[in-house]
Design a protein around this motif. Structure first.
Motif, PDB file in Angstrom:
ATOM      1  N   VAL A 122       1.046  -1.126  -0.040  1.00 52.84           N
ATOM      2  CA  VAL A 122       0.062   0.339   0.047  1.00 52.84           C
ATOM      3  C   VAL A 122       0.779   1.232   0.038  1.00 52.84           C
ATOM      4  N   THR A 125       2.552   2.162  -3.992  1.00 51.52           N
ATOM      5  CA  THR A 125       1.316   1.945  -4.436  1.00 51.52           C
ATOM      6  C   THR A 125       1.123   3.483  -4.059  1.00 51.52           C
ATOM      7  N   LYS A 126       1.432   4.177  -3.095  1.00 48.01           N
ATOM      8  CA  LYS A 126       0.574   5.248  -2.890  1.00 48.01           C
ATOM      9  C   LYS A 126       1.510   6.322  -3.423  1.00 48.01           C
ATOM     10  N   GLY A 130      -0.407   5.292  -7.650  1.00 47.15           N
ATOM     11  CA  GLY A 130      -1.136   4.365  -8.201  1.00 47.15           C
ATOM     12  C   GLY A 130      -2.071   4.261  -7.411  1.00 47.15           C
ATOM     13  N   ASN A 131      -3.329   2.565  -7.740  1.00 46.36           N
ATOM     14  CA  ASN A 131      -5.032   2.718  -7.077  1.00 46.36           C
ATOM     15  C   ASN A 131      -4.047   2.543  -5.497  1.00 46.36           C
ATOM     16  N   GLU A 132      -4.221   3.810  -5.291  1.00 45.50           N
ATOM     17  CA  GLU A 132      -4.016   3.345  -3.626  1.00 45.50           C
ATOM     18  C   GLU A 132      -4.728   2.351  -3.233  1.00 45.50           C
ATOM     19  N   ALA A 135      -5.299  -1.489  -3.799  1.00 48.87           N
ATOM     20  CA  ALA A 135      -3.493  -1.831  -2.894  1.00 48.87           C
ATOM     21  C   ALA A 135      -4.273  -1.534  -1.427  1.00 48.87           C
ATOM     22  N   ASN A 138      -6.792  -5.249  -1.687  1.00 49.44           N
ATOM     23  CA  ASN A 138      -6.370  -6.239  -1.833  1.00 49.44           C
ATOM     24  C   ASN A 138      -5.760  -6.755  -0.484  1.00 49.44           C
ATOM     25  N   SER A 139      -4.700  -5.728  -0.182  1.00 48.32           N
ATOM     26  CA  SER A 139      -3.334  -5.956   1.151  1.00 48.32           C
ATOM     27  C   SER A 139      -4.633  -6.787   2.369  1.00 48.32           C
ATOM     28  N   ASP A 267      -4.031   1.442 -12.454  1.00 46.00           N
ATOM     29  CA  ASP A 267      -4.195  -0.193 -11.503  1.00 46.00           C
ATOM     30  C   ASP A 267      -3.218  -1.320 -11.264  1.00 46.00           C
ATOM     31  N   ALA A 270      -1.170  -0.344  -8.596  1.00 45.46           N
ATOM     32  CA  ALA A 270      -1.512  -1.684  -7.419  1.00 45.46           C
ATOM     33  C   ALA A 270      -1.078  -2.948  -7.538  1.00 45.46           C
ATOM     34  N   CYS A 274       1.312  -5.531  -4.842  1.00 50.07           N
ATOM     35  CA  CYS A 274       0.159  -6.350  -4.347  1.00 50.07           C
ATOM     36  C   CYS A 274       0.337  -7.810  -4.435  1.00 50.07           C
TER      37      CYS A 274
END
Length: 341
Positions: A122, A125-126, A130-132, A135, A138-139, A267, A270, A274
């Protein structure tokens, strides 16, 4: 960045080194039956505290925005919990012919069975932009899924059911993982405003408890005179871990950017993080439960302890490059939509 500031930022990695050295110098403190009584304080109290803390800190309301992105979730979870373990299992068939310690190889298989982490994927990605939300979802979802799937994968690939009753694994997981998570979420619902206002250091608490788990794990190993780790095996293991991470990042990138994939550049970011990152916070307690009583438990844990800092290091190094790629792709997509038909 000064040395002190760097040490504060990387305190957890430094802590791992220090607790392993401490366990080497005086293993009798943390062994089963020793002064710390890890069979109770670690197996139940410490593990429960980690997952209660996770439940308390997890912002479930942030996940709803990403809930309907089903294709992305299926890709990430099937890659990390199906494809990843299978490929590593095949790779280990080849590596078994080498001189690498068999317990380290088994540990590499345990890494492949772990779900994505609730932190590093996460954060990276942040950092890229990206798509936080995807993330986070899914995490978190992977961690919940891992409570059931990871023990099944460990039993499937490593056959530990011969020494650990299947029912006892899930009964202990229910008491030390599921129940604390649920209680944590209930407490968060009741005290959400106070928790968000005070900004409590949830991550630091879990990391500190995790260091205690790592310490007692290595105390058990160092108390056995025959538990030795060859430097050559360790070096090869580090190289293999970096090879796996780089290969899988390239693979997920290729799949998620192919024509017709339907994934945006955000996307893809992420997905890459992930799908290839593995949870240390869930992994070490899980190994402690599933492989309770194993003389070589700490050797099995070594690959996961290496994989964790390696994924953060590699991800951090790649952040500028991935951010540059994502920005250029987003600009290209925006320009293409503005072009007259």
């Amino acid at each position: 960045m000064g040395l002190l500031a760097r040490a504060r930022k990387e305190w957890f990695i430094i802590g791992i080194v220090l607790v392993i050295l401490s366990a080497k110098l005086e293993p009798s403190l943390g062994v089963k039956g020793g002064p710390l009584k890890p069979e109770v304080t670690i197996a139940y109290v410490a593990v429960s505290l980690i997952f209660f803390n996770s439940g308390l800190s997890l912002k479930t309301e942030e996940l709803t925005s990403a809930l309907l992105h089903v294709r992305l979730h299926l890709f990430v979870q099937s890659f990390t919990l199906v494809f990843f373990p299978l490929v590593v299992w095949l790779l280990l068939k080849v590596l078994a012919l080498t001189s690498i310690d068999q317990w380290l190889l088994r540990g590499l298989q345990t890494v492949s069975c772990m779900p994505p982490p609730v932190s590093s994927a996460v954060i990276l990605t942040k950092a890229v932009g990206g798509n936080e939300a995807a993330a986070i979802f899914n995490s978190a979802f992977g961690s919940f899924l891992g409570i059931v799937v990871t023990p099944l994968l460990l039993l499937l690939f490593l056959g530990s059911s011969s020494s650990v009753p299947f029912s006892s694994i899930f009964s202990q997981l229910s008491v030390t993982v599921v129940l604390p998570l649920v209680l944590g979420q209930l407490c968060r619902g009741a005290f959400r405003d106070q928790l968000e206002r005070r900004k409590l250091p949830f991550g630091a608490v879990s990391s500190a408890v995790l260091l205690m788990i790592i310490y007692t794990t290595f105390c058990d190993t160092f108390s056995h005179a025959d538990a030795q780790l060859e430097p050559s095996s360790l070096l090869l293991l580090v190289l293999i871990i970096f090879f796996i991470q780089i290969s899988f990042m390239l693979l997920t990138f290729a799949f998620s950017t192919r024509s017709g994939s339907g994934f945006s550049p955000a996307d893809t970011v992420a997905i890459v993080f992930c799908s290839t990152h593995k949870s240390l916070t869930l992994g070490i307690p899980m190994l402690k439960i599933v492989f309770a009583g194993y003389e070589h438990l700490s050797l099995i844990s070594v690959p996961l302890l290496i994989y964790h800092p390696a994924q953060i290091l590699l991800g951090s190094v790649l952040v500028p490059s991935i951010r540059s790629w994502m920005t250029s792709r987003q600009k290209a997509v925006k320009l293409s939509t503005l072009q007259p038909v």
